[in-house]
Design a protein around this motif. Structure first.
Motif, PDB file in Angstrom:
ATOM      1  N   GLY A 118       0.788  -1.235  -0.023  1.00 49.00           N
ATOM      2  CA  GLY A 118       0.003   0.153  -0.024  1.00 49.00           C
ATOM      3  C   GLY A 118       0.810   1.355  -0.026  1.00 49.00           C
ATOM      4  N   VAL A 119       0.296   2.402   0.839  1.00 50.55           N
ATOM      5  CA  VAL A 119       0.924   3.718   0.593  1.00 50.55           C
ATOM      6  C   VAL A 119       1.579   3.930   1.945  1.00 50.55           C
ATOM      7  CG1 VAL A 119       0.544   6.092   0.191  1.00 50.55           C
ATOM      8  CG2 VAL A 119      -0.401   4.252  -1.425  1.00 50.55           C
ATOM      9  N   GLN A 120       2.618   4.531   2.051  1.00 47.98           N
ATOM     10  CA  GLN A 120       3.031   4.712   3.379  1.00 47.98           C
ATOM     11  C   GLN A 120       3.425   6.476   3.420  1.00 47.98           C
ATOM     12  OE1 GLN A 120       2.923   2.982   6.406  1.00 47.98           O
ATOM     13  NE2 GLN A 120       2.204   1.238   5.355  1.00 47.98           N
ATOM     14  N   LEU A 121       3.249   7.158   4.300  1.00 44.83           N
ATOM     15  CA  LEU A 121       3.719   8.153   4.673  1.00 44.83           C
ATOM     16  C   LEU A 121       5.318   8.492   5.178  1.00 44.83           C
ATOM     17  CD1 LEU A 121       0.850  10.146   6.712  1.00 44.83           C
ATOM     18  CD2 LEU A 121       1.599  10.726   4.628  1.00 44.83           C
ATOM     19  N   THR A 122       5.910   9.450   4.126  1.00 47.17           N
ATOM     20  CA  THR A 122       7.348   9.628   4.686  1.00 47.17           C
ATOM     21  C   THR A 122       7.302  10.695   5.988  1.00 47.17           C
ATOM     22  OG1 THR A 122       7.640  11.545   3.217  1.00 47.17           O
ATOM     23  CG2 THR A 122       8.037   9.534   2.126  1.00 47.17           C
ATOM     24  N   ALA A 123       8.346  10.868   6.462  1.00 46.42           N
ATOM     25  CA  ALA A 123       8.546  11.695   7.505  1.00 46.42           C
ATOM     26  C   ALA A 123       8.037  12.973   7.163  1.00 46.42           C
ATOM     27  CB  ALA A 123      10.015  11.784   8.069  1.00 46.42           C
ATOM     28  N   ASP A 124       8.537  13.598   6.158  1.00 45.21           N
ATOM     29  CA  ASP A 124       7.906  14.934   5.566  1.00 45.21           C
ATOM     30  C   ASP A 124       6.372  14.727   5.398  1.00 45.21           C
ATOM     31  OD1 ASP A 124      10.288  16.267   5.258  1.00 45.21           O
ATOM     32  OD2 ASP A 124      10.961  15.073   3.652  1.00 45.21           O
ATOM     33  N   GLY A 125       5.835  13.722   4.946  1.00 45.63           N
ATOM     34  CA  GLY A 125       4.386  13.400   4.584  1.00 45.63           C
ATOM     35  C   GLY A 125       3.867  13.490   5.863  1.00 45.63           C
ATOM     36  N   GLU A 126       4.437  12.876   7.021  1.00 42.39           N
ATOM     37  CA  GLU A 126       3.604  12.897   8.501  1.00 42.39           C
ATOM     38  C   GLU A 126       3.775  14.391   8.724  1.00 42.39           C
ATOM     39  OE1 GLU A 126       2.452  10.787  10.257  1.00 42.39           O
ATOM     40  OE2 GLU A 126       3.153   8.733   9.562  1.00 42.39           O
ATOM     41  N   ALA A 127       4.627  15.115   8.828  1.00 41.11           N
ATOM     42  CA  ALA A 127       5.004  16.655   9.205  1.00 41.11           C
ATOM     43  C   ALA A 127       3.896  17.330   8.426  1.00 41.11           C
ATOM     44  CB  ALA A 127       6.245  17.092   8.913  1.00 41.11           C
ATOM     45  N   LEU A 128       3.503  17.020   6.821  1.00 42.56           N
ATOM     46  CA  LEU A 128       2.788  18.015   6.157  1.00 42.56           C
ATOM     47  C   LEU A 128       1.291  17.660   6.829  1.00 42.56           C
ATOM     48  CD1 LEU A 128       2.089  19.966   4.183  1.00 42.56           C
ATOM     49  CD2 LEU A 128       1.977  18.175   2.588  1.00 42.56           C
ATOM     50  N   LEU A 129       0.887  16.349   7.043  1.00 35.24           N
ATOM     51  CA  LEU A 129      -0.608  15.880   7.314  1.00 35.24           C
ATOM     52  C   LEU A 129      -1.479  16.719   8.209  1.00 35.24           C
ATOM     53  CD1 LEU A 129      -2.652  13.961   6.370  1.00 35.24           C
ATOM     54  CD2 LEU A 129      -2.034  12.461   8.164  1.00 35.24           C
TER      55      LEU A 129
END
Length: 286
Positions: free
Chosen positions: A55-66
């Motif tokens: 599936g799809v996983q958030l990167t560290a930058d994605g986690e920060a943006l969410l």
């Protein structure tokens, strides 16, 4: 400048864990959703998501943006609501099924309060049958709960399979008498699992009965027995037993039931939010 359309696609992918599910929710082509993400990553200059076979996983930058993306989208909804012909206001006495407490209820309520600050929200968490009884007595304006298949009460939001869950499925299956962790009557889940066991004559005993899902979950995590919950609301730390291991339980439907006297604008606003947040992403917080 960040594009809200691109942010909406990013949040939907993050919430649902799938480009396909996000495109279906948003009513867009999968290629369009992928393009939105690519443009957002280009604007930020960071990779936000990783894809693999699972599936799809958030990167560290994605986690920060969410959280910031959600906040911006919430602000957009609040701004739009300022110009609604009849803005929701007044008191909303809301009843929520105990099953939903482990899901996205906190975020759902947070969004509703932020979008409609003029609404005074009163929350009751209980078993579905108890909520229905309270509403029949005029004590609740809106109920978000579950019903068995074939019932007519309420507006269906989604249908969910009930599954057997345990901390150690092998240990549970090695027990000749199935140890059950259940809600007390009049729990619909309890009724349906008992019916399934009676159809097959599978021996059982109750080792834990509790009104609170958190209490039942603690008992299951401790290895005391098996717990039944909707598949997409399975509490963290528990594993689903193989489908052939125990009797199949009838599915349930989650519904919204509005009292005739409830404010139509407030009910419509909450229903829209539920459909947007829950129908396509009814998952527990991890």
């Amino acid at each position: 400048m960040l594009d809200l359309v691109h942010l909406r696609s990013f949040v939907s992918i993050s919430q649902l864990g799938s480009f396909t599910a996000a495109s279906q929710k948003l009513g867009l082509g999968q290629s369009t959703v992928s393009q939105h993400l690519q443009r957002l990553e280009a604007a930020i200059g960071r990779r936000l998501l990783d894809r693999d076979t699972h599936g799809v996983q958030l990167t560290a930058d994605g986690e920060a943006l969410l959280p910031h993306a959600r906040q911006l989208l919430s602000l957009e909804r609040q701004t739009s609501s300022l110009f609604e012909a009849a803005r929701p206001s007044g008191r909303l006495r809301l009843g929520i099924s105990e099953d939903l407490v482990s899901g996205q209820l906190p975020v759902l309520l947070q969004d509703f309060i932020a979008d409609y600050p003029a609404v005074e929200l009163h929350l009751t968490v209980a078993l579905s049958k108890d909520l229905a009884d309270m509403q029949d007595k005029g004590e609740l304006d809106l109920v978000f709960a579950k019903r068995r298949l074939g019932d007519r009460r309420g507006e269906v939001i989604l249908r969910e399979p009930l599954v057997w869950l345990a901390a150690d499925p092998d240990a549970i299956l090695a027990n000749p008498v199935l140890p059950l962790i259940v809600f007390p009557p009049p729990s619909l889940t309890r009724t349906l699992l008992m019916e399934a066991l009676e159809r097959t004559g599978h021996p059982w005993r109750i080792v834990c009965s509790c009104q609170s899902l958190s209490g039942l979950t603690a008992a299951a995590r401790a290895g005391m027995g098996v717990l039944v919950q909707p598949r997409n609301l399975a509490p963290p730390g528990l594993r689903e037993l193989p489908p052939s291991a125990l009797p199949t339980i009838e599915d349930v439907e989650f519904i919204l039931v509005a009292a005739p006297s409830a404010d139509r604008n407030t009910i419509a606003a909450f229903t829209r939010l539920v459909r947007d947040r829950v129908t396509n992403g009814l998952t527990p917080s991890r």
